[in-house]
Each structure stands twice: as C-alpha cells, then as structure tokens.
Design a protein around this motif. Structure first.
Motif, PDB file in Angstrom:
ATOM      1  N   ALA A 120       0.818  -1.216   0.000  1.00 19.40           N
ATOM      2  CA  ALA A 120       0.000   0.000   0.000  1.00 19.40           C
ATOM      3  C   ALA A 120       0.850   1.264   0.000  1.00 19.40           C
ATOM      4  O   ALA A 120       0.441   2.295  -0.553  1.00 19.40           O
ATOM      5  N   PHE A 121       2.038   1.192   0.608  1.00 21.33           N
ATOM      6  CA  PHE A 121       2.907   2.371   0.731  1.00 21.33           C
ATOM      7  C   PHE A 121       4.332   2.011   0.307  1.00 21.33           C
ATOM      8  O   PHE A 121       5.252   1.950   1.137  1.00 21.33           O
ATOM      9  N   PRO A 122       4.538   1.767  -0.982  1.00 18.96           N
ATOM     10  CA  PRO A 122       5.855   1.309  -1.458  1.00 18.96           C
ATOM     11  C   PRO A 122       6.975   2.323  -1.252  1.00 18.96           C
ATOM     12  O   PRO A 122       8.149   1.942  -1.201  1.00 18.96           O
ATOM     13  N   ASP A 123       6.640   3.592  -1.143  1.00 17.47           N
ATOM     14  CA  ASP A 123       7.668   4.625  -0.990  1.00 17.47           C
ATOM     15  C   ASP A 123       7.890   5.038   0.459  1.00 17.47           C
ATOM     16  O   ASP A 123       8.674   5.953   0.733  1.00 17.47           O
ATOM     17  N   THR A 124       7.208   4.383   1.393  1.00 17.67           N
ATOM     18  CA  THR A 124       7.301   4.750   2.804  1.00 17.67           C
ATOM     19  C   THR A 124       8.254   3.814   3.536  1.00 17.67           C
ATOM     20  O   THR A 124       8.199   2.594   3.360  1.00 17.67           O
ATOM     21  N   GLN A 125       9.119   4.394   4.330  1.00 22.92           N
ATOM     22  CA  GLN A 125      10.016   3.598   5.175  1.00 22.92           C
ATOM     23  C   GLN A 125       9.434   3.547   6.583  1.00 22.92           C
ATOM     24  O   GLN A 125       9.236   4.573   7.226  1.00 22.92           O
ATOM     25  N   PHE A 126       9.136   2.339   7.054  1.00 31.07           N
ATOM     26  CA  PHE A 126       8.514   2.170   8.360  1.00 31.07           C
ATOM     27  C   PHE A 126       9.549   1.825   9.427  1.00 31.07           C
ATOM     28  O   PHE A 126      10.483   1.065   9.180  1.00 31.07           O
TER      29      PHE A 126
END
Length: 291
Positions: A120-126
């Motif tokens: 859902a959030f491929p560009d987000t670093q968790f």
C-alpha cells in the motif's frame, strides 16, 4: 553578576532532576547515565557557587537556591517547547513513518500485515518500535503510538480503534472439554470477573485463574492448546477467521474499560505519509472487527 550562561547540558540535567527529584528518572528522560546527570549538576553548582539539591535517603530535595533556579528554568523550557512544537520533527517530504506500539499489537496485528503495508505504501520507510511506556510525543521522535487502556493525555489526539469486545477463546480441539486446560487471566483488573457479571459463571465456576502478565504470551498458550482466555477481539479475530481459535461464548462488551487507541500530536497529520498510514490502519481494523 554572571555575564555568561552555564553549559546547556548542565541546565537540562538540572531541569530534569528538579522535575523528577530522582537522578535515575532524570537520566532515563535525557538518555544518559545517572552518573552523567550527577556530574552535570555538580558542574552547575560549581558554576553558580551554590548547592542546588540535598541528597536525602528518600531522594532529592531542592535547596532554597535550587527552588529559585527551578522557578527560572521551568518557564524558560516551557516557552522553548511551545515555540518548537509547531515545527515538524522531520522534513514535510520525508517518507519515514515511526510507530510506537505494544509488542502484542505488533506481533498479532501488524506483523501479519507488513506485506500489505509495503504494497500500500511502497515509498514509505517504516520504523516500528515496541514499548508499553507512556511517551512524551513532544520530545520523542514518534509519529504516532498505539496503546491499550483509557486515553487521557490532554496534549494528544486520541482515536479509538476497533471494538472494545473481549472474546472468550480456546483451541478448537478443546472447545467441548475445558476441564483439561487452564483458564488464563491477563489483566490486573480481572477480565473473567467482568465476564461472569455479564454472562454468568459457565466458564469460571470450576478451576482457578492462571495469571499471565503479557497478552502475547497468553495468546501463544491458547493457540497451543494450553488454556482458554478472554482476549481483545483485535488480537484474536485473525486466528478465529483462520480456524486456529474458536469462541466459547458471548463477548464481553460492557463493563470492560479498556480498548486500543491511536495517539498523536495534531501536527503529525500535516505529514501526508502519516495521515495516510493512520487512515489505512483505521480502515483495516474496522474491516477486521466487523466480520
């Protein structure tokens, strides 16, 4: 008259110690050792030429000079906190989202959904940090936290998530023979007492409680057929849907004061990745608990 300021670290150490009146807690807040705090306070005492604390067997006590300095530093720090609170902790375009959550929530809810989160959030670093302590969101670089209990922090936005239901569950193999497994209690406020008041003693009339402090440990024991427990719906709904657990009776919905909630500073929503992840979590939890 002094015409220069003492080192800022010495002032910070005094400020923390004057609030806690405990060097260990002040050190925890500042992320340093107790010895480092003590050294900074001694340096400040040398700088101003006065003793700031009396070190008593029961803890610290401010001297007259310490109280005077406290009355100066507290408003100054509050003014600094207020001034910096409107700024982002990270650049607005940063794609990093830091979540502080309970180990049980991370294990039972987030871990099975990491792939979907990444999709859902491929560009987000968790960054997922596990802790059960209360956070100071104005000082710790966390975008939002997930906790269980009764939200009450006045400076935070607290959004309840999921249902407050507690479900009595066990392994399917033992649903008709509970006499061979233990009844587990997880909470200091006895959840089984509340269930009995709501539904009678069908599940509590025999045997005694086996107390387990950590929810995730109790859930593991139940999943392995070692006992039955009354657990939050959010923590067991996946296992029920996958036939790994089965319910033993009606849920506990009233008379139980705790539930999961999201906590965050209002300005956290200014960062688009944070607001999007929060919306995704709320939607996914709603779908889970509606089933």
């Amino acid at each position: 008259m002094l015409n220069r300021l003492p080192p800022l670290n010495a002032i910070k150490a005094f400020h923390a110690a004057s609030r806690h009146l405990n060097l260990s807690r002040a050190a925890d807040e500042l992320g340093v050792t107790q010895g480092a705090v003590s050294k900074q306070i001694l340096a400040l005492e040398d700088f101003i030429g006065a003793k700031l604390f009396e070190r008593l067997p029961t803890g610290l006590e401010l001297t007259r000079e310490g109280n005077s300095l406290k009355n100066v530093t507290w408003p100054a720090f509050e003014l600094l906190l207020s001034g910096f609170s409107r700024y982002e902790r990270r650049p607005p375009r940063s794609q990093k989202v830091r979540i502080s959550t309970l180990a049980s929530f991370a294990s039972c809810f987030l871990a099975p959904r990491l792939g979907r989160l990444e999709e859902a959030f491929p560009d987000t670093q968790f960054e997922i940090l596990t802790s059960d302590r209360l956070l100071d969101h104005t000082r710790e670089e966390v975008d939002f936290s997930i906790r269980y209990g009764q939200p009450g922090a006045q400076d935070l936005q607290c959004k309840q998530i999921g249902s407050a239901k507690m479900l009595p569950v066990c392994h399917p193999d033992y649903a008709h023979d509970l006499s061979s497994i233990l009844r587990l209690q997880v909470y200091s406020i006895n959840e089984w007492r509340a269930w009995t008041e709501a539904h009678g003693d069908a599940l509590t009339q025999n045997g005694s409680n086996f107390v387990i402090e950590e929810l995730v440990v109790a859930l593991s024991a139940v999943t392995h057929g070692q006992g039955y427990a009354l657990l939050p719906e959010m923590m067991v709904r996946d296992q029920i849907n996958n036939n790994q657990l089965t319910t033993l009776g009606p849920p506990l919905e009233s008379g139980w004061p705790y539930r999961y909630y999201l906590a965050y500073l209002p300005q956290a929503l200014k960062r688009k990745p944070v607001s999007q992840v929060l919306d995704w979590l709320v939607a996914d939890i709603s779908k889970l608990t509606e089933k």
